[in-house]
Design a protein around this motif. Structure first.
Motif, PDB file in Angstrom:
ATOM      1  N   ALA A   1      29.388  28.546  30.255  1.00  0.00           N
ATOM      2  CA  ALA A   1      30.688  28.142  30.775  1.00  0.00           C
ATOM      3  C   ALA A   1      31.219  29.149  31.792  1.00  0.00           C
ATOM      4  CB  ALA A   1      31.676  27.991  29.625  1.00  0.00           C
ATOM      5  N   ASP A   2      31.850  28.630  32.840  1.00  0.00           N
ATOM      6  CA  ASP A   2      32.483  29.517  33.824  1.00  0.00           C
ATOM      7  C   ASP A   2      33.660  30.242  33.176  1.00  0.00           C
ATOM      8  OD1 ASP A   2      30.723  28.540  35.674  1.00  0.00           O
ATOM      9  OD2 ASP A   2      32.182  27.285  36.727  1.00  0.00           O
ATOM     10  N   PRO A   3      33.897  31.507  33.529  1.00  0.00           N
ATOM     11  CA  PRO A   3      35.059  32.222  32.984  1.00  0.00           C
ATOM     12  C   PRO A   3      36.351  31.692  33.583  1.00  0.00           C
ATOM     13  CG  PRO A   3      33.919  33.587  34.594  1.00  0.00           C
ATOM     14  CD  PRO A   3      33.078  32.359  34.417  1.00  0.00           C
ATOM     15  N   ALA A   4      37.409  31.760  32.801  1.00  0.00           N
ATOM     16  CA  ALA A   4      38.739  31.346  33.257  1.00  0.00           C
ATOM     17  C   ALA A   4      39.645  32.576  33.288  1.00  0.00           C
ATOM     18  CB  ALA A   4      39.307  30.289  32.330  1.00  0.00           C
ATOM     19  N   PRO A   5      39.976  33.097  34.471  1.00  0.00           N
ATOM     20  CA  PRO A   5      40.764  34.333  34.528  1.00  0.00           C
ATOM     21  C   PRO A   5      42.203  34.148  34.061  1.00  0.00           C
ATOM     22  CG  PRO A   5      40.392  33.447  36.727  1.00  0.00           C
ATOM     23  CD  PRO A   5      39.567  32.625  35.793  1.00  0.00           C
ATOM     24  N   ALA A   6      42.702  35.126  33.317  1.00  0.00           N
ATOM     25  CA  ALA A   6      44.104  35.165  32.909  1.00  0.00           C
ATOM     26  C   ALA A   6      44.978  35.531  34.114  1.00  0.00           C
ATOM     27  CB  ALA A   6      44.266  36.188  31.792  1.00  0.00           C
ATOM     28  N   PRO A   7      46.294  35.401  34.004  1.00  0.00           N
ATOM     29  CA  PRO A   7      47.168  35.709  35.141  1.00  0.00           C
ATOM     30  C   PRO A   7      46.991  37.118  35.702  1.00  0.00           C
ATOM     31  CG  PRO A   7      48.387  34.518  33.469  1.00  0.00           C
ATOM     32  CD  PRO A   7      47.045  34.826  32.874  1.00  0.00           C
ATOM     33  N   GLU A   8      46.646  38.091  34.835  1.00  0.00           N
ATOM     34  CA  GLU A   8      46.504  39.482  35.303  1.00  0.00           C
ATOM     35  C   GLU A   8      45.086  39.819  35.744  1.00  0.00           C
ATOM     36  OE1 GLU A   8      45.583  39.476  30.907  1.00  0.00           O
ATOM     37  OE2 GLU A   8      47.072  38.528  32.228  1.00  0.00           O
TER      38      GLU A   8
ATOM     39  N   VAL B   1      29.971  46.104  36.533  1.00  0.00           N
ATOM     40  CA  VAL B   1      29.634  45.145  37.573  1.00  0.00           C
ATOM     41  C   VAL B   1      30.128  45.640  38.925  1.00  0.00           C
ATOM     42  CG1 VAL B   1      29.687  43.124  36.051  1.00  0.00           C
ATOM     43  CG2 VAL B   1      31.778  43.836  37.230  1.00  0.00           C
ATOM     44  N   ALA B   2      29.513  45.092  39.973  1.00  0.00           N
ATOM     45  CA  ALA B   2      30.022  45.226  41.332  1.00  0.00           C
ATOM     46  C   ALA B   2      29.934  43.856  41.976  1.00  0.00           C
ATOM     47  CB  ALA B   2      29.220  46.251  42.127  1.00  0.00           C
ATOM     48  N   GLY B   3      30.946  43.503  42.746  1.00  0.00           N
ATOM     49  CA  GLY B   3      30.939  42.188  43.366  1.00  0.00           C
ATOM     50  C   GLY B   3      32.170  41.958  44.218  1.00  0.00           C
ATOM     51  N   THR B   4      32.448  40.681  44.484  1.00  0.00           N
ATOM     52  CA  THR B   4      33.509  40.291  45.399  1.00  0.00           C
ATOM     53  C   THR B   4      34.538  39.427  44.682  1.00  0.00           C
ATOM     54  OG1 THR B   4      31.943  40.322  47.239  1.00  0.00           O
ATOM     55  CG2 THR B   4      34.005  39.141  47.594  1.00  0.00           C
ATOM     56  N   VAL B   5      35.823  39.682  44.951  1.00  0.00           N
ATOM     57  CA  VAL B   5      36.904  38.881  44.383  1.00  0.00           C
ATOM     58  C   VAL B   5      36.875  37.492  45.012  1.00  0.00           C
ATOM     59  CG1 VAL B   5      39.401  38.667  44.096  1.00  0.00           C
ATOM     60  CG2 VAL B   5      38.324  40.929  43.963  1.00  0.00           C
ATOM     61  N   ILE B   6      36.806  36.446  44.162  1.00  0.00           N
ATOM     62  CA  ILE B   6      36.808  35.073  44.676  1.00  0.00           C
ATOM     63  C   ILE B   6      38.018  34.277  44.205  1.00  0.00           C
ATOM     64  CG2 ILE B   6      34.312  34.955  45.005  1.00  0.00           C
ATOM     65  CD1 ILE B   6      34.071  33.473  42.346  1.00  0.00           C
ATOM     66  N   GLU B   7      38.788  34.844  43.296  1.00  0.00           N
ATOM     67  CA  GLU B   7      40.019  34.189  42.829  1.00  0.00           C
ATOM     68  C   GLU B   7      40.931  35.255  42.254  1.00  0.00           C
ATOM     69  OE1 GLU B   7      41.303  31.024  39.341  1.00  0.00           O
ATOM     70  OE2 GLU B   7      39.338  30.769  40.308  1.00  0.00           O
ATOM     71  N   VAL B   8      42.249  35.096  42.455  1.00  0.00           N
ATOM     72  CA  VAL B   8      43.216  36.097  42.024  1.00  0.00           C
ATOM     73  C   VAL B   8      44.249  35.445  41.114  1.00  0.00           C
ATOM     74  CG1 VAL B   8      45.003  37.699  42.802  1.00  0.00           C
ATOM     75  CG2 VAL B   8      42.912  37.457  44.120  1.00  0.00           C
ATOM     76  N   GLY B   9      44.497  36.077  39.953  1.00  0.00           N
ATOM     77  CA  GLY B   9      45.490  35.576  39.016  1.00  0.00           C
ATOM     78  C   GLY B   9      46.907  35.700  39.554  1.00  0.00           C
TER      79      GLY B   9
ATOM     80  N   GLN C   1      26.742  35.458  36.682  1.00  0.00           N
ATOM     81  CA  GLN C   1      27.072  35.268  38.097  1.00  0.00           C
ATOM     82  C   GLN C   1      28.547  35.461  38.384  1.00  0.00           C
ATOM     83  OE1 GLN C   1      25.313  31.316  38.460  1.00  0.00           O
ATOM     84  NE2 GLN C   1      23.701  32.140  39.783  1.00  0.00           N
ATOM     85  N   GLN C   2      29.411  35.242  37.383  1.00  0.00           N
ATOM     86  CA  GLN C   2      30.847  35.422  37.555  1.00  0.00           C
ATOM     87  C   GLN C   2      31.420  36.111  36.331  1.00  0.00           C
ATOM     88  OE1 GLN C   2      32.828  31.697  38.390  1.00  0.00           O
ATOM     89  NE2 GLN C   2      31.492  31.215  40.124  1.00  0.00           N
ATOM     90  N   ILE C   3      32.530  36.801  36.537  1.00  0.00           N
ATOM     91  CA  ILE C   3      33.211  37.449  35.421  1.00  0.00           C
ATOM     92  C   ILE C   3      34.688  37.588  35.756  1.00  0.00           C
ATOM     93  CG2 ILE C   3      32.779  39.806  36.269  1.00  0.00           C
ATOM     94  CD1 ILE C   3      32.439  40.658  33.319  1.00  0.00           C
ATOM     95  N   ALA C   4      35.542  37.403  34.765  1.00  0.00           N
ATOM     96  CA  ALA C   4      36.972  37.637  34.915  1.00  0.00           C
ATOM     97  C   ALA C   4      37.279  39.067  34.478  1.00  0.00           C
ATOM     98  CB  ALA C   4      37.768  36.647  34.082  1.00  0.00           C
ATOM     99  N   VAL C   5      37.999  39.805  35.328  1.00  0.00           N
ATOM    100  CA  VAL C   5      38.280  41.221  35.069  1.00  0.00           C
ATOM    101  C   VAL C   5      39.758  41.508  35.310  1.00  0.00           C
ATOM    102  CG1 VAL C   5      37.681  43.608  35.641  1.00  0.00           C
ATOM    103  CG2 VAL C   5      35.960  41.808  35.881  1.00  0.00           C
TER     104      VAL C   5
END
Length: 328
Positions: free
Chosen positions: A21-28, A65-73, A96-100
């Motif tokens: 499942a794709d991660p779902a980022p929290a507001p922060e 991890v190292a990567g690129t921000v693709i969505e912002v809470g 492939q994706q992670i919410a941080v």
């Protein structure tokens, strides 16, 4: 998305790529496209069923991890889509994706690659915590670093030098040249030398002011033997075993030695955020000016994860083993 998973504890052959499942980022939090991750000893232990996942942590392997921000809470400040970052994470790096949480992010300097950046968070934050927060290293102090060629070891050598201290390391003989180039003042071949006697000889009998230990019980007596008065021993693992035979409190009392045990993954989110904030302020700028460097031994594609785990288990590396994350 795809991630590396395993269904039951075992050797590296248990690891495989699967849809999750794709991660779902929290507001922060921000959502990252992961370009690279790096291996840590905890990954091997978790895969073997010897390192239970803490409550609330991501069960997927990978602690940095190292990567690129693709969505912002909605409550994130200071970061935007397109920023290249790295971070210490509580699992989930082999994906492939992670919410941080944005408070855990470190923006990459212009010339720092994803593969180098992925090799920084876990080991440098661990070494920084041990040396600066726990041991409170002072200029001119001597620091004994066991497993000097490990990821944490190579980070600690550099951080000791940055603090004005003198790093002494234990490592296999064929790794000494690389560690001396990093800044080790004395390299001890633990297979051929008594490290306690070597430390006392190198310090004119004073001993080490700070000791970073990963071995545990089998090294305690020698660590106490080569500790200076008021020494601080920081235990980061017990890879050689946790039991101590014929233990005596006498050296602790006579030399006023402090022994502190610590792990990173069991720390609270708030602790890790505060640690990252101090690291961002005190240490992170030195990667931009070149006075600190990520030490990368080998880079694997994530489809070679089994080979990467075997290589880490062999203890042949000097520095970090990095894994690039595929797009497909």
């Amino acid at each position: 998305m795809k991630a590396i998973v395993f269904d039951q504890p075992g050797d590296e052959s248990q690891l495989y790529l699967a849809e999750v499942a794709d991660p779902a980022p929290a507001p922060e939090a921000v959502l990252l496209h992961v370009a690279a991750t790096a291996l840590n000893r905890a990954d091997l232990l978790q895969r073997e069923g010897k390192y239970p996942v803490p409550p609330g942590a991501n069960p997927i392997l990978g602690l940095e991890v190292a990567g690129t921000v693709i969505e912002v809470g909605s409550t994130v400040t200071g970061f935007e889509v397109g920023d290249n970052v790295c971070a210490l994470v509580n699992g989930g790096g082999y994906a492939q994706q992670i919410a941080v949480d944005h408070r855990m992010l470190l923006k990459l300097p212009e010339k720092l690659s994803f593969t180098k950046a992925a090799a920084i968070p876990e080991v440098f934050l661990t070494a920084y915590q041990a040396l600066y927060w726990i041991a409170r290293i002072q200029a001119s102090e001597t620091v004994l670093i066991h497993a000097g060629a490990s990821g944490v070891g190579t980070a600690a050598i550099q951080l000791v030098r940055l603090a004005g201290g003198v790093p002494i390391v234990t490592a296999s003989g064929h790794k000494h040249a690389a560690l001396e180039e990093l800044g080790a003042a004395r390299c001890i071949d633990y297979r051929a030398e008594d490290f306690a006697e070597a430390v006392l000889d190198a310090t004119d009998g004073r001993g080490a002011d700070v000791i970073l230990d990963f071995v545990g019980g089998p090294y305690l007596a020698q660590n106490l033997q080569c500790s200076a008065v008021d020494a601080r021993i920081v235990s980061l693992a017990a890879l050689g075993g946790a039991r101590v035979a014929d233990f005596s409190m006498a050296p602790f009392l006579r030399k006023r030695i402090q022994l502190t045990g610590t792990t990173m993954r069991s720390r609270t989110d708030e602790y890790r955020r505060r640690l990252t904030a101090d690291f961002r302020r005190d240490i992170w700028p030195h990667f931009a000016d070149g006075s600190l460097q990520a030490v990368v031994d080998t880079i694997y594609d994530w489809e070679e994860v089994a080979a990467a785990h075997r290589y880490m288990a062999s203890n042949a590396n000097v520095g970090k083993i990095v894994m690039t994350i595929g797009l497909d």
